[in-house]
Write a protein that holds these residues in place. Structure first.
Motif, mmCIF file in Angstrom:
data_model
loop_
_atom_site.group_PDB
_atom_site.id
_atom_site.type_symbol
_atom_site.label_atom_id
_atom_site.label_comp_id
_atom_site.label_asym_id
_atom_site.label_seq_id
_atom_site.Cartn_x
_atom_site.Cartn_y
_atom_site.Cartn_z
ATOM 1 N N ALA A 246 0.933 -1.217 -0.015
ATOM 2 C CA ALA A 246 -0.071 0.058 -0.114
ATOM 3 C C ALA A 246 1.038 1.093 0.152
ATOM 4 N N ILE A 247 1.947 1.328 0.771
ATOM 5 C CA ILE A 247 2.663 2.439 0.933
ATOM 6 C C ILE A 247 3.630 2.841 -0.290
ATOM 7 N N CYS A 248 3.717 1.785 -1.269
ATOM 8 C CA CYS A 248 4.383 2.030 -2.641
ATOM 9 C C CYS A 248 3.281 2.491 -3.258
ATOM 10 N N ILE A 249 2.185 2.626 -3.263
ATOM 11 C CA ILE A 249 1.312 3.413 -4.427
ATOM 12 C C ILE A 249 1.711 4.758 -4.176
ATOM 13 N N PRO A 250 1.869 5.475 -3.017
ATOM 14 C CA PRO A 250 2.280 6.981 -3.327
ATOM 15 C C PRO A 250 3.828 7.161 -3.611
ATOM 16 N N LEU A 251 4.562 6.231 -3.531
ATOM 17 C CA LEU A 251 5.895 6.228 -3.672
ATOM 18 C C LEU A 251 6.240 6.460 -5.361
ATOM 19 N N ALA A 252 5.208 5.668 -5.805
ATOM 20 C CA ALA A 252 5.393 6.000 -7.443
ATOM 21 C C ALA A 252 5.338 7.167 -7.911
ATOM 22 N N PHE A 253 4.470 8.059 -7.269
ATOM 23 C CA PHE A 253 4.644 9.352 -7.593
ATOM 24 C C PHE A 253 5.848 10.034 -7.551
ATOM 25 N N TYR A 254 6.557 9.722 -6.474
ATOM 26 C CA TYR A 254 8.002 10.337 -6.258
ATOM 27 C C TYR A 254 8.820 10.056 -7.316
ATOM 28 N N TYR A 255 8.766 8.689 -7.425
ATOM 29 C CA TYR A 255 9.913 7.930 -8.358
ATOM 30 C C TYR A 255 9.680 8.597 -9.867
ATOM 31 N N ASN A 256 8.391 8.718 -10.188
ATOM 32 C CA ASN A 256 7.840 8.877 -11.584
ATOM 33 C C ASN A 256 8.349 10.379 -11.857
ATOM 34 N N PHE A 257 7.852 11.309 -11.161
ATOM 35 C CA PHE A 257 7.767 12.547 -11.363
ATOM 36 C C PHE A 257 8.501 13.737 -10.760
ATOM 37 N N THR A 258 9.150 13.234 -9.804
ATOM 38 C CA THR A 258 9.940 14.035 -8.853
ATOM 39 C C THR A 258 10.783 15.091 -9.710
ATOM 40 N N ASN A 259 11.605 14.371 -10.300
ATOM 41 C CA ASN A 259 12.602 15.137 -11.291
ATOM 42 C C ASN A 259 12.116 16.215 -12.349
ATOM 43 N N LEU A 260 10.669 15.498 -13.096
ATOM 44 C CA LEU A 260 10.115 16.309 -14.043
ATOM 45 C C LEU A 260 9.476 17.578 -13.321
ATOM 46 N N PHE A 261 8.782 17.438 -11.952
ATOM 47 C CA PHE A 261 8.445 18.519 -11.346
ATOM 48 C C PHE A 261 9.453 19.572 -10.663
ATOM 49 N N LEU A 262 10.618 19.189 -10.264
ATOM 50 C CA LEU A 262 11.490 19.963 -9.915
ATOM 51 C C LEU A 262 12.154 21.041 -11.148
ATOM 52 N N ASN A 263 12.103 20.318 -12.211
ATOM 53 C CA ASN A 263 12.618 21.048 -13.459
ATOM 54 C C ASN A 263 11.725 21.947 -13.755
ATOM 55 N N GLU A 264 10.472 21.686 -13.657
ATOM 56 C CA GLU A 264 9.392 22.673 -14.060
ATOM 57 C C GLU A 264 9.345 23.720 -13.054
ATOM 58 N N ALA A 265 9.558 23.437 -11.704
ATOM 59 C CA ALA A 265 9.524 24.365 -10.646
ATOM 60 C C ALA A 265 10.738 25.267 -10.625
ATOM 61 N N GLY A 266 11.623 25.099 -11.820
ATOM 62 C CA GLY A 266 12.737 25.962 -11.927
ATOM 63 C C GLY A 266 13.900 25.710 -11.329
ATOM 64 N N MET A 267 14.072 24.512 -10.389
ATOM 65 C CA MET A 267 15.263 24.148 -9.807
ATOM 66 C C MET A 267 16.479 23.889 -10.836
ATOM 67 N N LYS A 268 17.493 24.303 -10.429
ATOM 68 C CA LYS A 268 18.721 24.055 -11.416
ATOM 69 C C LYS A 268 19.379 22.870 -10.900
ATOM 70 N N SER A 269 19.884 22.096 -11.972
ATOM 71 C CA SER A 269 20.590 20.644 -11.726
ATOM 72 C C SER A 269 19.775 19.907 -10.641
ATOM 73 N N ALA A 270 18.584 19.654 -11.000
ATOM 74 C CA ALA A 270 17.604 19.048 -10.077
ATOM 75 C C ALA A 270 18.110 17.785 -9.497
ATOM 76 N N ALA A 271 18.716 16.861 -10.745
ATOM 77 C CA ALA A 271 19.068 15.316 -10.607
ATOM 78 C C ALA A 271 20.090 15.568 -9.387
ATOM 79 N N GLY A 272 20.958 16.566 -9.165
ATOM 80 C CA GLY A 272 22.232 16.646 -8.237
ATOM 81 C C GLY A 272 21.630 16.867 -7.003
ATOM 82 N N VAL A 273 20.767 17.882 -6.887
ATOM 83 C CA VAL A 273 19.895 18.452 -5.901
ATOM 84 C C VAL A 273 19.309 17.277 -5.174
ATOM 85 N N GLN A 274 18.628 16.457 -6.094
ATOM 86 C CA GLN A 274 17.844 15.329 -5.458
ATOM 87 C C GLN A 274 18.866 14.231 -4.836
ATOM 88 N N SER A 275 20.130 14.264 -4.975
ATOM 89 C CA SER A 275 21.146 13.424 -4.492
ATOM 90 C C SER A 275 21.102 13.751 -2.847
#
Length: 416
Positions: free
Chosen positions: A220-249
C-alpha cells in the motif's frame, strides 16, 4: 565477515545503485522532454520496474536458491543489462524505447534481491553488519546524480547519455560479480515441488500475522511512492530548480546518515515504530512538495527531498532486515524476492497506473498543477499510516525463534 568480503560487497552495492540512479531519476524528464511522452507513457515506462519486481521472486526461487550461485546469476544479468541499456539510449521515440527498457527491468529487478542475498550469506549479524555495506549503494546513487548535475545533461537536453553511463557501469559490475564471495544454492539436489520452482518457499512467512500486516502495508505505501519516483525530477525541473538531479542526491545523503544509524534505532525503537516513522515521513514529503516552490518556499522542496532518507531507511531497509531475520537460512533469497515483489512489484505497479493519469489530469499547457498532484499521494500515505498504527501489534519481549517454515502459523515477535 572478513575485511576482504566487506570491501567486495560494498563495491557491489555501490555499482548496483549507481547503475540504477544513473538513469532512473531523470527518466521522466528524458521521456517528457526528449521523447515528448505523456504522463501516462512516463508511468508506463516506470511500470516496467514493477513487472520486473513481480517476476523477480520466481527467478530467485527457481535459480538462486536451487541451481546456480547467486553471484554468478548477478554477473550474467548485469552483462546482459549493459547491452540493453546501450540499445535503449539510441531509441528515437517512446515506442522504440519501451521494449528495451521493459526487458532490461525484467533482468535488473531480480538483482536487487540477489545483492541482498549475497550480502546476508556472508554476515553473522545482518542487523549490525548490513547497513554499513548497504550504505555504499546509497553513495553510488548520490555519485550518479551529482555526475548528471555536474555535466549539465538536464539543462543541455542530453539525458540519453545517462543510459550510456549506466551501461558501462553495468558491464563492470557484471564482470566484478564473478569475483564476489560465493553464495551457492542452499537446496541443490532436493526434491522439487511446484511451490519450490515458483519461488514460493517464503510464503509461509505470511502465516505470521505481524509479517502479513507488514507485507500488506509494503504494497500500500508503495502506491504513493510511485508518484515520487516517476515525477519528482520532472516536477523540480518545471519548478525552476537548477541541476535538479544533483539536488535530489541530497535525499541519498540523508539516506546515508540514517542508514548508519539504523542499528541504534532498530534496538531502541523496534520494527513498528521505525516503519511508522518512515510512513509519516512520506506524508510530510508530499505536503512539502505540494506547497513548495523555487522562490520563497524553496526550503520546502529541499526538506521534502532530504526526508527521503527517513522514508527509505526506516521502511525499506528495516523491512529487509526484518524479513531476513524471519526467513531463516533456507529461504533468505526467496524471502528477499518476495518483499521485492510486494514493494517494487505490486505496490509500484498500482502506483504507476494511478500516478500517470493523475498527472495528465492536472496538466496545464507545458506544465502541471503540482499542488493538486502531490496532495493525492500525501492523503494515500496518511491513510496507510493510520491503518498500520491501528492494526500492527508490537510486543515488548524478544522471541528467539527466528524462522517460520511453510505451513506453520506460530506468531513471531516483530522485534526480532
Amino acid at each position: 565477515m572478513t575485511t576482504a568480503n566487506r570491501i567486495k560487497l560494498s563495491v557491489m552495492m555501490f555499482l548496483e545503485f549507481f547503475i540504477w540512479g544513473a538513469w532512473f531519476v531523470t527518466l521522466g524528464t528524458f521521456l517528457g522532454k526528449n521523447l515528448h511522452a505523456s504522463g501516462t507513457q512516463i508511468s508506463l515506462a516506470y511500470l516496467t520496474q514493477s513487472i520486473g519486481a513481480i517476476i523477480a521472486p520466481f527467478i530467485i526461487g527457481l535459480i538462486a536458491d536451487r541451481f546456480f550461485s547467486a553471484q554468478k546469476i548477478l554477473g550474467v544479468l548485469h552483462l546482459a543489462g549493459a547491452v540493453l541499456l546501450w540499445t535503449a539510449s539510441r531509441a528515437s521515440g517512446f515506442d522504440a524505447f519501451f521494449p528495451w527498457i521493459l526487458v532490461y527491468m525484467v533482468l535488473f529487478m531480480p538483482t536487487l534481491a540477489l545483492v541482498n542475498s549475497v550480502s546476508f550469506r556472508q554476515m553473522t549479524d545482518p542487523g549490525k553488519q548490513f547497513p554499513s555495506v548497504r550504505v555504499l549503494g546509497t553513495i553510488g546513487w548520490i555519485i550518479a546524480g551529482l555526475t548528471i548535475g555536474w555535466l549539465n545533461w538536464e539543462q543541455n537536453n542530453q539525458l540519453e547519455l545517462t543510459f550510456g553511463m549506466a551501461s558501462v557501469a553495468s558491464a563492470i559490475l557484471g564482470l566484478f560479480s564473478f569475483t564476489l564471495p560465493s553464495a551457492p544454492p542452499v537446496k541443490r539436489g532436493e526434491k522439487t515441488s511446484v511451490a519450490d520452482v515458483l519461488g514460493l518457499d517464503a510464503i509461509g512467512l505470511l502465516a505470521n500475522r505481524s509479517y502479513l500486516l507488514f507485507f500488506v502495508a509494503s504494497v500500500a505505501i508503495c502506491i504513493p511512492l510511485a508518484f515520487y519516483y516517476n515525477f519528482t525530477n520532472l516536477f523540480l525541473n518545471e519548478a525552476g530548480m537548477k541541476s535538479a538531479a544533483g539536488v535530489q542526491s541530497l535525499g541519498q545523503v540523508s539516506e546515508t546518515l540514517f542508514m548508519l544509524l539504523i542499528p541504534v534505532f532498530f534496538v531502541r525503537l523496534g520494527v513498528k515504530k521505525m516503519l511508522a516513522i518512515g510512513m509519516l515521513a512520506w506524508v510530510l514529503r508530499y505536503v512539502f512538495f505540494a506547497f513548495g516552490n523555487a522562490d520563497a518556499n524553496y526550503w520546502m522542496l529541499i526538506l521534502g527531498i532530504v526526508l527521503h532518507g527517513v522514508c527509505y531507511d526506516f521502511f525499506f531497509v528495516t523491512g529487509q532486515i526484518y524479513t531476513d531475520n524471519l526467513a531463516g537460512e533456507r529461504f533468505k533469497s526467496a524471502a528477499q524476492g518476495m518483499i521485492t515483489l510486494a514493494t517494487y512489484g505490486v505496490g509500484m505497479l498500482i502506483g504507476s497506473l494511478v500516478a500517470g493519469p493523475v498527472v495528465d489530469l492536472y496538466a496545464q499547457g507545458g506544465s502541471h498543477d503540482w499542488r493538486s498532484v502531490w496532495l493525492i499521494p500525501a492523503a494515500i500515505a496518511a491513510f496507510v499510516l493510520l491503518l498500520f498504527i491501528l492494526l500492527f501489534k508490537d510486543r515488548n519481549h524478544v522471541n528467539k525463534q527466528a524462522a517460520v517454515l511453510p505451513g506453520e502459523s506460530r506468531e513471531i515477535d516483530p522485534l526480532i
